[in-house]
Structure formats: structure tokens, C-alpha cells
Design an enzyme around this catalytic site. Structure first.
Site, PDB file in Angstrom:
ATOM      1  N   ASP A   1      42.112  36.172  46.631  1.00  9.74           N
ATOM      2  CA  ASP A   1      43.412  36.803  46.798  1.00  9.74           C
ATOM      3  C   ASP A   1      43.154  38.259  47.168  1.00  9.74           C
ATOM      4  O   ASP A   1      42.067  38.794  46.977  1.00  9.74           O
ATOM      5  CB  ASP A   1      44.232  36.656  45.508  1.00  9.74           C
TER       6      ASP A   1
ATOM      7  N   CYS B   1      39.933  15.136  25.238  1.00  8.65           N
ATOM      8  CA  CYS B   1      38.945  15.907  25.987  1.00  8.65           C
ATOM      9  C   CYS B   1      37.870  16.376  25.004  1.00  8.65           C
ATOM     10  O   CYS B   1      38.065  16.310  23.792  1.00  8.65           O
ATOM     11  CB  CYS B   1      39.602  17.083  26.700  1.00  8.65           C
TER      12      CYS B   1
ATOM     13  N   CYS C   1      39.257  18.526  22.186  1.00  3.97           N
ATOM     14  CA  CYS C   1      40.156  17.868  21.223  1.00  3.97           C
ATOM     15  C   CYS C   1      39.437  16.772  20.448  1.00  3.97           C
ATOM     16  O   CYS C   1      39.846  16.423  19.344  1.00  3.97           O
ATOM     17  CB  CYS C   1      41.367  17.302  21.942  1.00  3.97           C
TER      18      CYS C   1
END
Lengths: 480, 480
Positions: free
Chosen positions: B87, B273, B276
Site C-alpha cells: 500500500d 485450529c 483452540c
């Protein structure tokens, strides 16, 4: 001794703790089915993946291990230390028509192997059976449950509820089981309904049974697909068991909370469990079948436990309605099945907590939530001072009452209060017609109650379209 | 050289491959934002977690590393080898009002550091700005994009689309950018709309831009919440970037495809995941803040990539409508936002594949799918032999035409054909009224077209309720 306690509630679902001889079993929980002789995934591994309990088959253990199992106990047979429930051979009875064991023998055997939750040899009657068959099967089930209650030792006792698709027989079965006194009530012989997606009937059976079994845990026998957990828990089920994780894996199918996918049609895994993190679908397809089966079964277990946790978290935060209303999109029959709760409004209201943090509109079924009925009822006790009441659909305008889709009249002082004040609801142009009609109907109810007051109603032209047959004490002004 | 190709399509979404100097970037993709100096998660780790590309800020690199970055190149600065988009500092321009670099300098710098996708210093105008500001900002953006097109070397060029909430300016911006000729078109300055859940406006802007930018990839600047991916991809977006994973983590918030949860309110993680799987919510809460932030950020990344894969899988199997229609339940504004597609029926139809495997009804928005319109249109070419046409709502009865919610008249010979023949739709008692009214309307359209034929219509009493004002060539019989 109290065998269970309720920790949290939402809709008709709960987080419970069931106390067994091998520690507490927190529900909602899914008990994976383990065949003690040929487990697809080792029970030790299943517990590591996240199982809080296991279900296995006492009949198979009796026939293949006999006294050896009595000596070791079922926990050492499986090599695990979590709560173990044992089924009695009813399934084999249903499939093979006859089995070589009596009710009293199998109960005693379950006692001897130290099962934490035992089940008598109930007689499962499949859906759509002849009524006379369902009745005679049920009579035998009830008799065997009575015998089980006498012969139980210090295990928890599960008393299955049968009765095929005859609602009155299911209720009778539940009443009799409750009289006999079990710790857990499994609803049996539902698998054919699940397999043919007859979820409206499933919904009715669960609710009717829950109405009889007021607080004790309910187990949904044979239900193991994560797409059903949120739905079934919200209707009041606490326990699930299933071989689905293994059966689907053997058929190369991949479970998700939104339905089943065929491995052959997958390019991307929509999951990050250890299996899906490690492999691409193509890699799994290239494996030999037995290796692939075990790996797929592990994913199926991971996603099942994940979904149970999603349901528990939703109960914790009182968003179970929202969770169910998204999950039912997985199949139109599930959508239609859930919509059956309309016919059980009073029952659902008895269980659903009165105060929650928020109300998110998720679709037309959101209007069946008890919060909406309660809102309408709360208007009955309202008092108005003046002779004229100002109603407006424009929140920028001063008014005594604001008009919102779903809820209808929301009093000025209710604007900060649950449900209507904490509700996120689409605007009139983006909501289902029924949600608008209900709002108008509710306004009219209020107007008729206060028939001596004059209602000056200022609404947008979208609202005006729905405001026909306005009661006589109303005066309609269309805002431009 | 063709810089991208489309691999698969569904709704208005696609799986594309964008060819960069660092290999192909498969979309839909989310490019995590990395601050080159203080990354919350190391870029190498982000790629391991699943990022197919990264976005970083050329302006910050210029100001903090300058020539050193030119020497190393942006990929070595970050330590990664995947496609990198840079950016330009526009965001800093929007936040601080001014920055110390010219458009031509920042373009040249992006060339020098070997960015794969470069962005000129466009002028972002926030929503609800004065029209004159939006216009003058846009004039400057267009000028800078022209300059960028001249100064670009062998990187891909992204030409941002601005114009605030003025739809005509957004379209003008898209037209001008397309004339200038970019490889990717990011829609900019949308974050305030996202933050305030103004999804209906978001939907309109995306669709209007997509209508101008017919096939090239569209990037949604600043959109990084997984609850929006299915929605935005279905509207035609290909790329996302975002610091959301890190920003939310810093605020102790946990992303899910159905919205954001506060870690403080979590008892169970609805995810498997690696994060978790390893931790309980309570363990995370007890960690020190910086450790917790990084771990939460990793979950937020895992779930973001997971959701991208869910979207890609849905495109692959042509179930993106079904996925979106479940995901929009996460917030009523998303539901309302999606329902805006009604106003863009012709546009959606141009993109959406004509043949799919199935049509699952997920709620009232399913009636806005092009398949429904196409079904109606296909009836126009039908021919009937006899003078009398038999219509029935009862599939067990012989008829020329069967009546179904949503689709309305389904000819006998269409009963095995997509969409109506492959559709799963709830019964009339369990479906939204609009779906029934549409069916009746469609039947009447057919009847008016064949005004010289007589329609003998046999329907259940539920259908009969909706069959008022029946055309003159109809004869209604209510089935009991």
C-alpha cells in the site's frame, strides 16, 4: 444423591453435569460409539481428540470376552478412564430380530463390568410400524425397564423411550419410564427418521418427550451428525451417541455442522482441525482406504466436538436461538422441522430464559421466539395517562409508542429494555411480510385493549400498506 | 501476457489465479496486513498459518528503512517468498491528513523494492463526505492513477476506486480506472461502512463497481472479518486485506465466521485450529497480554483462512448461495444487506452459472436467486397440446403442471431437471408467505400467456387461501 445438576440454560437446552462413578460428564456431550473389538479409532485416541465419555456395546463384550471383561472391567477393556455408557444389544435386536441374552442377564453383566450408565434390553420399534406392534413392543420395554430398576446396582440407569412414530405412545413410554425412575432418558429408534431427514417429526417427538421428562437428561440414541446438535439441544436433548464419525468415514464422507460432503468432491477443507490442517483433500484421496478412513474419522470426531462446544458457548451467552437459526440452513427439512416449534410456543416459553443480552433477527423463525410473545404480553400491564396516544414508525419523531417489525408497538420506556430495546431487526423494506403483519396485529391488540384512548398513528408509506382494517380508535397519517 | 485466469465461478464469485512475479496468487484470498517494523505475528509464521500473500505498507518502509529496503527488496525485508502487495500511504493520508511523499516517489519506491502489486497514492474519501470533497478527491485519485500507469515497471498495478458513498462517483472512478488499465481494482475507504455495519450500502457499492469492472479482480480494501467473506465474494470480490486479525486480538476479541466474540465472555472455543485445540479460554485470559495477543491473532488468522477455504469449496460445488444465506444470519444488517441483491437481479444473473447440482431453500432470500427467474422464463417457450391443462399441488395425482412454493408451475417434464426438479423446498405450511405468493404469481403469468387454454387447478386448502383473483381461464378445485 443428586446425579446431575444444571449449570446454564438457553432455549430448552442446558449445560448439565451428570455425576458418574468415573467423574462428571458435562453435557451437551456426544459419546462416540466404540466397537470394543474393532475400533476404527482407538478409544484412547478418541478421548485425546476430545470425547468426555464413550458408549460401547455390552452385548458384544459379553459374547466376545465374557468373564475376561468382568475381571478387567469395561474401562480397562477400552483402556480409558472417562465415563462409559453401555448399550444392551437392543440395536442388534432390531437388526437381527433376536439375540442370545435375556434382559436380566445383560443388566447384570453391565453391573459386573462396571459400566457407568447401563441400559436395559428395550425393544426398539422403527418409525411407521403397525400400531399393535408398537404397543406390544412398548409393553415389553416397560416391563424390562421395571426389571432393570430392580436389578441396577450403583450405575446410572438409562430408560429408553420407544413408541415408534405414535406421539401418544412416546408420551406413555416417557411417563412410565419416569415413574420407574431413571437417571437418563434416551429416545430410541430414531435413526430411520434421521436418515430420511424427517426432522419435523423428530422435533415433535423430542418436544413431547421433554414435556413429560421435565428436567432429567435426555439422550438422542443414534444421533451423531453435527448438523443436528444445535437443533436437538435447543429442543432439550443433552446426550448424543453415534457411530456416524466412523460410518461416514468408511463411506469417504466428511462431516460439517452444515451437512455432509463427499471427499471425492472436495478441493478445500473448510476446517482447521489437526487433520484438515495437515492434509489436502487430494492427499487423503491418494491414501490407502484404511488409513484414509481413520483420518477422516478423526476429522469427523474433531468437528463433532467443536460443534458441541459451539452449542455450549451459545448456551453460555444466550445466543442458542441465533445459532440454531443459522444451522438449520443446512437443509430445508431442518428449517421446516425447526418451524414446528410454533406449535409448542407455551412449552418453549417455560424453559427459555426471560432476560438475555440481545435479540438478533435471523429470519422469519425469529418471530417464534418466546421473547416476542412476552413482549406482547408485557403491554397488557401498561398504563397511559392522556386520552391521546402518539404512535410513530419514525424513531426521530417524538412519540409514546414506536412501531417496529416483529415486535410491533414498543413503548418509549421500553426502548432500552430487552427484548425490543436490545433487538437488531432489519428495516421494513428488508424483512419478511409476516414480521410486519405480526407487528401490525400487535399494535391492533394494544389499541383494542385501550379502546377508550385515541391512537394517532404516523407511519411511512411502507407501513401504511399493511395497516388496513385499523380499529376505530385509530387515526392514520402517512409520513412522506 | 494475461495476468489472471478464472478457474471456477458461482453466484458472482470466482476462483481466480493472479500471476505475479512471485508466483500465482489463488483468489479469493485474504492478504494479512504486516507492519514491517512491529509485526504482531512474524510474516514467516503468517505464511505457515496459511497466507497465500501479504500486504505491507510501502510508505512506512520508505520512512523507516529507505535505501536499505531497496537493496534487500521487500520480500527479504519480510523474510518471505509469497506475493507481496504494497500500500502507498493512502491510509496514513486519510488518518493524518498529509504525508511526506509524492505519488511519483512512492510508485518508484514500490518498483524499487520489488513489490508484486503496487498501489498509487490515491485519495480516500470517507463515507458521507461532502460531494465537492468526494469529487475533488476523486479527480486527484484519477490523476495519480494515470501517473502510476506511466511509471509502473513489471509489477501488477492496483487502481483504487474511490467516491465516498456517491454511487455515481464510484462508477465514474471505476470507469476511469478501467480506462487507465489496472490489473486489480481495490474499492477503498469502506472501513467506516464496515465498522458501522452499513452492509446494504456496501452491497450496492460492490455491485455497481463490479458492473463496470466486468472481469478483473476486485479487492475490498480494509475488509478482513471472516463474517463478510462469503457475502463479499458472492458479490464479486476476489481479494481482501486486513489488520483485523491483529487489531481484534489487541482488543481481546476472537473472530468467527458468524461474528466477533469477546474472550472475556468465552467458556468454550467453537474451533479446532491449533490455538483452540491447545488452549482453553480461561488459560488465554490468564496469560500476559502480549503473549495472549499473538495467540489470539493466530486463531484469527486460522479462522480467516478457513473461511476463505469454505467459500472456495462452495464455489467449487456451486453452493455459494447456500453458504451466504447461512452466513448472513450473523447480523440482521448483513441479512438486510444481502437482500439488496433483489434490485440487481439482472446483473447477478449475468454471472451466476445456469446449471447446478441442487437448489436448497435456505430462507426467503433464496427466491432472489437467478435460478428462480430463469425457471419462470423457461416456461415461456413451453407448448401445450390439448385445450385443457391440469394443474395440481398434489404430486401423487397425475397432472401436466405441479405447483410448488417458490417456483410455482413446474411442468411434468421439468420434474427431473435443475432447478425446480433438483430443489429442496419446505412444504407450504412451513415456508414464508412471499414464497407462496411468488409461486401463485408465476402460475398466473403462465395462465395469461396461454389465455386460450383452460386451466383446471386442483390444490390443497392451504394453496387455495392464496389463489384469489384467479385469471378467467382458471377453474379452482380444492382438494380435501
Amino acid at each position: 444423591m443428586q446425579n446431575f445438576e444444571i449449570i446454564d440454560k438457553d432455549v430448552m437446552g442446558r449445560i448439565c453435569r451428570i455425576y458418574t462413578n468415573h467423574g462428571k460428564l458435562e453435557t451437551p456431550a456426544i459419546l462416540p460409539v466404540v466397537n470394543p473389538n474393532i475400533p476404527l479409532v482407538d478409544p484412547v485416541e478418541i478421548v485425546k481428540i476430545g470425547a468426555k465419555g464413550i458408549i460401547t456395546n455390552a452385548y458384544i463384550i459379553l459374547k466376545t470376552m465374557g468373564d475376561q471383561a468382568v475381571e478387567k472391567g469395561v474401562h480397562r477393556v477400552l483402556g480409558i478412564d472417562v465415563p462409559v455408557m453401555t448399550d444392551s444389544g437392543s440395536y442388534q435386536l432390531m437388526v437381527y430380530g433376536d439375540i442370545e441374552v435375556s434382559n436380566s442377564e445383560i443388566i447384570e453383566f453391565q453391573n459386573l463390568i462396571g459400566s457407568d450408565i447401563i441400559v436395559p434390553l428395550d425393544v426398539p420399534t422403527p418409525p411407521d410400524a403397525e400400531r399393535s406392534t408398537a404397543e406390544s413392543d412398548l409393553r415389553m420395554t416397560i416391563e424390562r425397564e421395571r426389571e432393570a430398576a430392580k436389578k441396577r446396582k450403583n450405575s446410572l440407569l438409562a430408560l429408553p423411550i420407544q413408541g415408534s412414530t405414535y406421539i401418544d405412545l412416546r408420551k406413555l413410554s416417557a411417563k412410565e419410564a419416569k415413574k420407574i425412575g431413571g437417571d437418563i432418558y434416551p429416545i430410541g429408534a430414531l435413526v430411520p427418521l434421521l436418515d430420511s431427514y424427517r426432522f419435523a417429526e423428530l422435533c415433535k417427538i423430542i418436544l413431547e418427550v421433554r414435556e413429560v421428562i421435565k428436567v432429567e437428561p435426555i439422550h438422542l440414541f443414534g444421533c451423531g451428525h453435527p448438523m443436528l446438535f444445535a437443533f436437538a439441544v435447543a429442543l432439550g436433548c443433552d446426550l448424543f451417541d453415534s457411530a456416524a464419525y466412523a460410518l461416514y468415514a468408511k463411506d469417504d464422507r466428511y462431516l460439517t455442522p452444515f451437512g455432509t460432503k463427499k471427499l471425492s468432491e472436495m478441493n478445500y477443507f473448510p476446517c482447521r482441525c489437526p487433520v484438515c490442517k495437515k492434509y489436502e483433500p487430494q492427499e487423503l484421496r491418494e491414501m490407502n482406504k484404511s488409513e484414509r478412513e481413520e483420518i477422516l474419522a478423526k476429522h469427523n470426531l474433531f468437528i463433532s466436538f467443536q460443534e458441541i462446544d459451539a452449542v455450549k458457548q451459545a448456551i453460555k451467552e444466550n445466543t442458542l436461538f441465533e445459532l440454531v437459526e443459522s444451522r438449520i440452513r443446512s437443509h430445508p427439512n431442518l428449517l421446516a422441522g425447526w418451524r414446528k416449534i410454533r406449535e409448542y410456543g407455551d412449552l418453549v416459553e417455560k424453559y427459555d430464559p426471560k432476560i438475555k443480552r440481545k435479540f438478533l433477527y435471523c429470519g422469519i423463525e425469529s418471530i417464534y421466539r418466546p421473547a416476542v410473545k412476552r413482549h406482547i404480553r408485557s403491554l397488557v400491564n401498561v398504563e397511559f395517562e392522556g386520552a391521546e396516544i402518539l404512535v410513530s414508525s419514525d424513531f426521530g419523531m417524538y412519540a409514546d409508542i414506536y412501531l417496529r417489525p416483529v415486535f410491533g408497538p414498543v413503548l418509549y420506556q421500553m426502548n432500552e429494555v430487552y427484548p425490543a430495546g436490545h433487538a437488531e431487526v432489519p428495516e421494513i423494506c428488508e424483512i419478511e411480510e409476516e414480521a410486519i403483519k405480526l407487528a401490525v396485529k400487535n399494535l391492533y391488540v394494544l389499541m383494542r385493549k385501550f379502546h377508550d384512548k385515541k391512537f394517532k398513528i404516523y407511519v411511512s408509506k411502507e407501513w401504511a400498506k399493511y395497516m388496513k382494517d385499523i380499529p376505530e380508535n385509530g387515526e392514520l397519517h402517512v409520513l412522506s
